[in-house]
Design a protein around this motif. Structure first.
Motif, short mmCIF file in Angstrom:
data_model
loop_
_atom_site.label_atom_id
_atom_site.label_comp_id
_atom_site.label_asym_id
_atom_site.label_seq_id
_atom_site.Cartn_x
_atom_site.Cartn_y
_atom_site.Cartn_z
N GLY A 145 18.24 -36.81 -4.84
CA GLY A 145 16.95 -36.60 -5.50
C GLY A 145 16.97 -36.57 -7.01
N ALA A 146 17.99 -37.18 -7.64
CA ALA A 146 18.00 -37.25 -9.10
C ALA A 146 16.80 -38.03 -9.61
N GLU A 147 16.20 -37.55 -10.69
CA GLU A 147 15.02 -38.25 -11.23
C GLU A 147 15.37 -39.54 -11.94
N GLY A 148 16.54 -39.61 -12.56
CA GLY A 148 16.96 -40.82 -13.25
C GLY A 148 18.47 -40.97 -13.15
N ILE A 149 18.95 -42.20 -12.96
CA ILE A 149 20.39 -42.45 -12.77
C ILE A 149 20.78 -43.71 -13.53
N LEU A 150 21.95 -43.65 -14.20
CA LEU A 150 22.43 -44.81 -14.96
C LEU A 150 23.91 -44.68 -15.25
N MET A 151 24.59 -45.81 -15.40
CA MET A 151 25.95 -45.83 -15.93
C MET A 151 25.90 -45.72 -17.44
N ALA A 196 28.12 -48.21 -7.54
CA ALA A 196 26.94 -48.38 -6.67
C ALA A 196 26.85 -47.27 -5.64
N LYS A 197 27.99 -46.84 -5.08
CA LYS A 197 27.99 -45.77 -4.08
C LYS A 197 27.56 -44.45 -4.70
N ILE A 198 28.04 -44.18 -5.92
CA ILE A 198 27.66 -42.95 -6.62
C ILE A 198 26.16 -42.93 -6.88
N LYS A 199 25.64 -44.05 -7.38
CA LYS A 199 24.21 -44.12 -7.68
C LYS A 199 23.36 -43.92 -6.43
N ALA A 200 23.78 -44.54 -5.33
CA ALA A 200 23.02 -44.41 -4.08
C ALA A 200 23.02 -42.97 -3.58
N HIS A 201 24.17 -42.31 -3.68
CA HIS A 201 24.25 -40.92 -3.20
C HIS A 201 23.43 -39.99 -4.09
N MET A 202 23.48 -40.22 -5.41
CA MET A 202 22.66 -39.41 -6.33
C MET A 202 21.17 -39.60 -6.03
N ARG A 203 20.80 -40.83 -5.70
CA ARG A 203 19.39 -41.11 -5.39
C ARG A 203 18.97 -40.36 -4.12
N GLN A 204 19.84 -40.33 -3.12
CA GLN A 204 19.53 -39.62 -1.87
C GLN A 204 19.34 -38.12 -2.12
N ILE A 233 10.37 -41.18 -25.40
CA ILE A 233 11.00 -39.99 -26.00
C ILE A 233 10.07 -39.35 -27.02
N HIS A 234 9.40 -40.15 -27.82
CA HIS A 234 8.49 -39.60 -28.83
C HIS A 234 7.35 -38.79 -28.20
N VAL A 235 6.86 -39.24 -27.04
CA VAL A 235 5.74 -38.52 -26.39
C VAL A 235 6.25 -37.53 -25.35
N GLN A 236 7.59 -37.41 -25.21
CA GLN A 236 8.21 -36.44 -24.31
C GLN A 236 7.79 -36.64 -22.85
N ASP A 237 7.75 -37.91 -22.43
CA ASP A 237 7.37 -38.25 -21.07
C ASP A 237 8.65 -38.37 -20.23
N PHE A 238 9.03 -37.29 -19.57
CA PHE A 238 10.31 -37.28 -18.84
C PHE A 238 10.33 -38.29 -17.71
N ASP A 239 9.23 -38.42 -16.97
CA ASP A 239 9.19 -39.38 -15.88
C ASP A 239 9.39 -40.81 -16.39
N ALA A 240 8.76 -41.13 -17.52
CA ALA A 240 8.92 -42.47 -18.09
C ALA A 240 10.34 -42.68 -18.59
N ILE A 241 10.94 -41.65 -19.19
CA ILE A 241 12.33 -41.75 -19.65
C ILE A 241 13.24 -42.10 -18.47
N CYS A 242 13.05 -41.43 -17.35
CA CYS A 242 13.88 -41.69 -16.17
C CYS A 242 13.65 -43.10 -15.63
N ALA A 243 12.39 -43.53 -15.62
CA ALA A 243 12.07 -44.86 -15.10
C ALA A 243 12.61 -45.97 -15.99
N LEU A 244 12.75 -45.69 -17.28
CA LEU A 244 13.16 -46.71 -18.25
C LEU A 244 14.67 -46.74 -18.49
N LEU A 245 15.44 -45.84 -17.87
CA LEU A 245 16.90 -45.89 -18.04
C LEU A 245 17.41 -47.29 -17.71
#
Length: 292
Positions: free
Chosen positions: A239-245, A229-237, A201-213
């Motif tokens: 193309g969401a960059e980051g997904i979390l509960m 699990a079904k919601i997460k899988a559908h969001m991934r299909q 967050i401090h370096v504003q790395d959006f890809d890293a933020i998504c990967a670290l959720l």
């Protein structure tokens, strides 16, 4: 005179639990961000020494079980106020969803009553009141993005995330936070890297933020709510960059920088759940004590 306050929901970008404390609470290490899905709090004076609370949804308690009611009572007791107070809550945040709706209502009540009665409370005074109500209330006093430690009451502000959309999907079930933490106590835990999230967050790395959720409570709730699990899988299909509960669930969120992808997620998830929202992140509140 009527005072209106916005009460934004929150999401957890990273949520780790260190263990149970001697006082019965859990030691947490988490990054939270306020989002522009918000309840509205209206407060005004009433004759007599009483608190009257009304909610726009029938299943929200309107007595001292409500965090907003507790906040009003604490302020009246602290300042020896014998005036009456009416609170009206227009709910938009789903209830028991892992989004801190009740906590944000309490924080908004503290800000609103401070304005209504010209109490001049400092941020620290508001935090002291918030800590007496619930673990997430302290974060909700100012909102924005922050690291929360202790039982959630120790707040360290962080920069806002890079501009992005937040898509929320709330299954048609609710979970009890206390039960999720209790079950977490009795199983091996997966611990997200909260410190790495703070650095991203401090370096504003959006890809890293998504990967670290990450959320140590997510596996516990997923066993109870298969839709997660079904919601997460559908969001991934889609193309969401980051997904979390978020929180103890069951709401799932996705992050994306692209408006076209946000629209696809919004449209694609509406067939899965009745409650789907696309919102932005919120900046911190400017409290009265900071510019008076």
């Amino acid at each position: 005179m009527k005072i209106l306050e916005k009460a934004p929901a929150k999401i957890n970008l990273s949520l780790d639990v260190i263990g149970r404390r001697s006082d019965g609470y859990h030691e947490v290490h988490m990054v939270m961000a306020a989002i522009d899905l918000a309840d509205r709090i209206e407060c005004s004076e009433l004759p007599g020494n009483r608190i009257v609370l009304h909610s726009s949804v029938p299943y929200v308690p309107e007595d001292d079980r409500n965090f907003a009611y507790q906040a009003a009572r604490l302020i009246k007791d602290k300042f020896g106020i014998s005036k009456g107070l009416q609170l009206t809550i227009q709910k938009r945040i789903p209830v028991a969803a892992g989004l801190a709706g009740g906590s944000s209502d309490a924080a908004a009540t503290i800000r609103a009553v401070n304005r209504l009665w010209h109490l001049g409370m400092s941020y620290e005074t508001m935090l002291d009141l918030a800590r007496q109500i619930g673990s997430d209330v302290a974060f909700c006093i100012k909102g924005g993005t922050a690291l929360a430690t202790g039982r959630g009451e120790k707040i360290s502000p962080l920069p806002s995330l890079p501009p992005c959309w937040v898509i929320l999907v709330k299954p048609a079930v609710s979970v009890a936070t206390g039960q999720i933490y209790k079950e977490w106590d009795n199983r091996p835990a997966v611990h997200p890297d909260v410190d790495a999230m703070v650095r991203a967050i401090h370096v504003q790395d959006f890809d890293a933020i998504c990967a670290l959720l990450g959320n140590t409570l997510e596996p516990v709730t997923m066993e109870k709510v298969e839709e997660i699990a079904k919601i997460k899988a559908h969001m991934r299909q889609i193309g969401a960059e980051g997904i979390l509960m978020s929180g103890s669930g069951p709401t799932v969120f996705a992050l994306t920088r692209h408006e076209s992808r946000m629209q696809r997620l919004l449209n694609g998830m509406k067939g899965y759940c009745p409650e789907v929202y696309a919102v932005r992140l919120c900046k911190p509140f400017a409290l009265l004590s900071e510019y008076e």
